[in-house]
Design a protein around this motif. Structure first.
Motif, PDB file in Angstrom:
ATOM      1  N   TYR A   1      -6.923   0.714   5.524  1.00  0.00           N
ATOM      2  CA  TYR A   1      -5.784   1.633   5.603  1.00  0.00           C
ATOM      3  C   TYR A   1      -6.252   3.081   5.462  1.00  0.00           C
ATOM      4  O   TYR A   1      -5.784   3.973   6.191  1.00  0.00           O
ATOM      5  N   ILE A   2      -7.169   3.327   4.537  1.00  0.00           N
ATOM      6  CA  ILE A   2      -7.660   4.685   4.305  1.00  0.00           C
ATOM      7  C   ILE A   2      -8.365   5.215   5.548  1.00  0.00           C
ATOM      8  O   ILE A   2      -8.184   6.380   5.946  1.00  0.00           O
ATOM      9  N   ARG A   3      -9.168   4.389   6.193  1.00  0.00           N
ATOM     10  CA  ARG A   3      -9.859   4.833   7.406  1.00  0.00           C
ATOM     11  C   ARG A   3      -8.863   5.160   8.514  1.00  0.00           C
ATOM     12  O   ARG A   3      -9.011   6.181   9.207  1.00  0.00           O
ATOM     13  N   ARG A   4      -7.870   4.308   8.712  1.00  0.00           N
ATOM     14  CA  ARG A   4      -6.847   4.582   9.728  1.00  0.00           C
ATOM     15  C   ARG A   4      -6.107   5.881   9.395  1.00  0.00           C
ATOM     16  O   ARG A   4      -5.841   6.701  10.278  1.00  0.00           O
ATOM     17  N   PHE A   5      -5.749   6.045   8.137  1.00  0.00           N
ATOM     18  CA  PHE A   5      -5.006   7.223   7.695  1.00  0.00           C
ATOM     19  C   PHE A   5      -5.805   8.500   7.967  1.00  0.00           C
ATOM     20  O   PHE A   5      -5.282   9.467   8.538  1.00  0.00           O
ATOM     21  N   CYS A   6      -7.057   8.526   7.556  1.00  0.00           N
ATOM     22  CA  CYS A   6      -7.865   9.740   7.687  1.00  0.00           C
ATOM     23  C   CYS A   6      -8.199  10.057   9.140  1.00  0.00           C
ATOM     24  O   CYS A   6      -8.275  11.241   9.522  1.00  0.00           O
ATOM     25  N   ARG A   7      -8.403   9.028   9.964  1.00  0.00           N
ATOM     26  CA  ARG A   7      -8.661   9.284  11.389  1.00  0.00           C
ATOM     27  C   ARG A   7      -7.466   9.980  12.034  1.00  0.00           C
ATOM     28  O   ARG A   7      -7.626  10.875  12.863  1.00  0.00           O
ATOM     29  N   ARG A   8      -6.261   9.558  11.670  1.00  0.00           N
ATOM     30  CA  ARG A   8      -5.069  10.177  12.233  1.00  0.00           C
ATOM     31  C   ARG A   8      -4.827  11.562  11.629  1.00  0.00           C
ATOM     32  O   ARG A   8      -4.252  12.436  12.287  1.00  0.00           O
ATOM     33  N   PHE A   9      -5.267  11.751  10.387  1.00  0.00           N
ATOM     34  CA  PHE A   9      -5.071  13.052   9.749  1.00  0.00           C
ATOM     35  C   PHE A   9      -5.873  14.146  10.452  1.00  0.00           C
ATOM     36  O   PHE A   9      -5.368  15.252  10.683  1.00  0.00           O
ATOM     37  N   VAL A  10      -7.122  13.856  10.783  1.00  0.00           N
ATOM     38  CA  VAL A  10      -7.953  14.883  11.423  1.00  0.00           C
ATOM     39  C   VAL A  10      -7.540  15.129  12.872  1.00  0.00           C
ATOM     40  O   VAL A  10      -8.001  16.103  13.486  1.00  0.00           O
ATOM     41  N   GLN A  11      -6.682  14.284  13.435  1.00  0.00           N
ATOM     42  CA  GLN A  11      -6.197  14.475  14.801  1.00  0.00           C
ATOM     43  C   GLN A  11      -4.806  15.105  14.845  1.00  0.00           C
ATOM     44  O   GLN A  11      -4.311  15.428  15.929  1.00  0.00           O
ATOM     45  N   HIS A  12      -4.188  15.290  13.698  1.00  0.00           N
ATOM     46  CA  HIS A  12      -2.786  15.725  13.673  1.00  0.00           C
ATOM     47  C   HIS A  12      -2.616  17.124  14.260  1.00  0.00           C
ATOM     48  O   HIS A  12      -1.662  17.381  15.006  1.00  0.00           O
TER      49      HIS A  12
ATOM     50  N   ILE B   1       0.844  -1.194   0.000  1.00  0.00           N
ATOM     51  CA  ILE B   1       0.000   0.000   0.000  1.00  0.00           C
ATOM     52  C   ILE B   1       0.881   1.247   0.000  1.00  0.00           C
ATOM     53  O   ILE B   1       1.885   1.313   0.706  1.00  0.00           O
ATOM     54  N   ALA B   2       0.502   2.227  -0.806  1.00  0.00           N
ATOM     55  CA  ALA B   2       1.211   3.501  -0.867  1.00  0.00           C
ATOM     56  C   ALA B   2       0.188   4.636  -0.850  1.00  0.00           C
ATOM     57  O   ALA B   2      -0.993   4.440  -1.156  1.00  0.00           O
ATOM     58  N   TYR B   3       0.659   5.832  -0.494  1.00  0.00           N
ATOM     59  CA  TYR B   3      -0.229   6.993  -0.426  1.00  0.00           C
ATOM     60  C   TYR B   3       0.492   8.222  -0.974  1.00  0.00           C
ATOM     61  O   TYR B   3       1.701   8.204  -1.220  1.00  0.00           O
ATOM     62  N   GLU B   4      -0.262   9.295  -1.146  1.00  0.00           N
ATOM     63  CA  GLU B   4       0.311  10.577  -1.558  1.00  0.00           C
ATOM     64  C   GLU B   4      -0.613  11.688  -1.110  1.00  0.00           C
ATOM     65  O   GLU B   4      -1.849  11.552  -1.162  1.00  0.00           O
ATOM     66  N   THR B   5      -0.047  12.789  -0.622  1.00  0.00           N
ATOM     67  CA  THR B   5      -0.820  13.983  -0.261  1.00  0.00           C
ATOM     68  C   THR B   5      -0.285  15.164  -1.062  1.00  0.00           C
ATOM     69  O   THR B   5       0.925  15.333  -1.196  1.00  0.00           O
ATOM     70  N   SER B   6      -1.187  15.968  -1.604  1.00  0.00           N
ATOM     71  CA  SER B   6      -0.757  17.130  -2.378  1.00  0.00           C
ATOM     72  C   SER B   6      -1.863  18.176  -2.384  1.00  0.00           C
ATOM     73  O   SER B   6      -3.055  17.844  -2.406  1.00  0.00           O
ATOM     74  N   MET B   7      -1.454  19.444  -2.363  1.00  0.00           N
ATOM     75  CA  MET B   7      -2.399  20.546  -2.470  1.00  0.00           C
ATOM     76  C   MET B   7      -2.613  20.883  -3.934  1.00  0.00           C
ATOM     77  O   MET B   7      -1.691  20.804  -4.756  1.00  0.00           O
TER      78      MET B   7
END
Length: 422
Positions: free
Chosen positions: A275-286, A250-256
């Motif tokens: 993976y996406i759910r785990r990723f996004c939950r941590r993103f909104v808590q960062h 699994i790989a990801y990328e973030t970009s504006m």
């Protein structure tokens, strides 16, 4: 016991037998007169150590004696006797295991993102001229290699076997300001650019989560620097999740972009939504972790931000200098404020799915994402409606070496990873 390889606690006979096996194993291990120790090392490591593995130097290539061949796997191995000093040698190994692994007898740690049993790709029937429009059919409970759904020419056909479900080429999801775009595999002119794969069916899928906001199009150089630091510090924050995902392909990328923030994912369709759910939950808590100090921005993050600014072709020399100056002066709280400000200035989002993913799976993920981002996404003054093609530019994947084709056994069920004849 909670481990799928252990017997059920209700099965008393199996539990008793397991207890006897473990007791015998521990008794053998505690007998320091004849310990059995297994080493695994590369040939380079073996020959680089002039003192040999235990007693004598090993200078013979693995194809000659005293090397042996394991009959099933063909692996090369060597057996050495350690009669003298076996007691002290075993005790040192016991100390090493206790020091690093703990003294408890525990099961191995399992990667929740790595399927214990791989699922074959699901087939899709291409649209036909007689149907008209853009009609596609998914078969939910069969693999792409099932002979019962293929015609004599090898193409897929509609049968009474299994459950076929129709899907429009592009479908909008339910909800107030979130939309789902589900792209069938046959629509070659639309989709996220993925690594080159052979044409055979694949169990790989991809998702794009686009948080919509017009704010990035009005960013100043200082805001751009802060948002870049927010994303780079998040990369460091989820390094553990990224490593788990990398071993699972699994790989990801973030970009504006001018329409907000794009988060892209690719990997095996079985575990990618998790993976996406785990990723996004941590993103909104960062931003919260940056505020309370539980997450610190390392010096390497600042250095990467400065390097990215200097290499960016999208900003001029004056803007680059402003970004560098801002990056060197800001604190964690400044970065957290900008990250929170952006999230509050979003107005809904898109979920774009493609590959080996069914419509109901995409809808379930869309519902979960709406719940995760429920505290944000309602800023009416920042609404934007981008063209779908503008969101599907080429991503720069992290980690770079993540590939589903490297997973053990996946080439046996995915033709695109091995071209295995059937």
């Amino acid at each position: 016991f909670g481990w799928y390889l252990m017997p059920s606690p209700e099965d008393e006979e199996s539990v008793l037998r397991m207890r006897e096996v473990v007791t015998d194993t521990l008794r053998t291990m505690s007998d320091d007169r004849s310990p059995l120790v297994s080493f695994r090392a590369s040939p380079k490591a073996i020959f680089a150590f002039s003192g040999g593995i235990i007693d004598s130097a090993i200078s013979t290539p693995p194809v000659f004696s005293p090397w042996r061949v394991e009959p099933i796997t063909g692996a090369r191995y060597i057996v050495e006797s350690r009669a003298n000093g076996a007691s002290s040698y075993f005790r040192s190994l016991a100390w090493f295991a206790a020091r690093f692994d703990g003294e408890e007898l525990t099961p191995p740690y399992l990667n929740p993102l790595l399927p214990t049993k791989f699922r074959a790709p699901r087939p899709v029937i291409e649209r036909r001229a007689a149907w008209g429009g853009s009609r596609y059919f998914y078969l939910e409970d069969a693999s792409a290699n099932d002979e019962s759904i293929r015609s004599s020419r090898g193409s897929l056909k509609l049968t009474n076997v299994g459950t076929w479900r129709e899907l429009r080429a592009l479908s909008e999801g339910e909800g107030s300001n979130w939309k789902l775009w589900h792209i069938p595999p046959a629509k070659k002119d639309l989709g996220l650019p993925l690594p080159v794969r052979p044409p055979e069916p694949s169990c790989e899928s991809a998702f794009v989560v686009q948080l919509l906001s017009s704010l990035p199009s009005t960013f100043t150089s200082s805001q751009l620097a802060l948002v870049n630091l927010f994303l780079l510090s998040f990369d460091d924050e989820i390094l553990d999740l990224a490593r788990l995902g990398s071993t699972a392909g699994i790989a990801y990328e973030t970009s504006m972009n001018t329409a907000g923030l794009r988060i892209s994912f690719r990997g095996v369709s079985q575990t990618l939504p998790s993976y996406i759910r785990r990723f996004c939950r941590r993103f909104v808590q960062h931003h919260s972790k940056l505020f309370d100090g539980s997450t610190k921005i390392s010096q390497s993050v600042y250095q990467r931000a400065i390097s990215d600014a200097n290499r960016s072709p999208k900003i001029n020399r004056l803007q680059k200098q402003q970004v560098v100056d801002t990056t060197m002066q800001v604190s964690e709280k400044d970065v957290a404020k900008q990250g929170l400000f952006f999230l509050r200035c979003t107005n809904g989002g898109y979920l774009i799915s493609q590959g080996d993913v069914l419509p109901n799976e995409s809808l379930k993920l869309l519902s979960d994402l709406q719940y995760i981002f429920q505290g944000f996404g309602s800023a009416d003054g920042f609404s934007v409606q981008p063209d779908l093609h503008d969101l599907l530019y080429r991503p720069f994947w992290k980690p770079r070496d993540a590939s589903p084709c490297l997973l053990p056994g996946i080439s046996l069920i995915s033709d695109s990873c091995g071209r295995i004849p059937r």
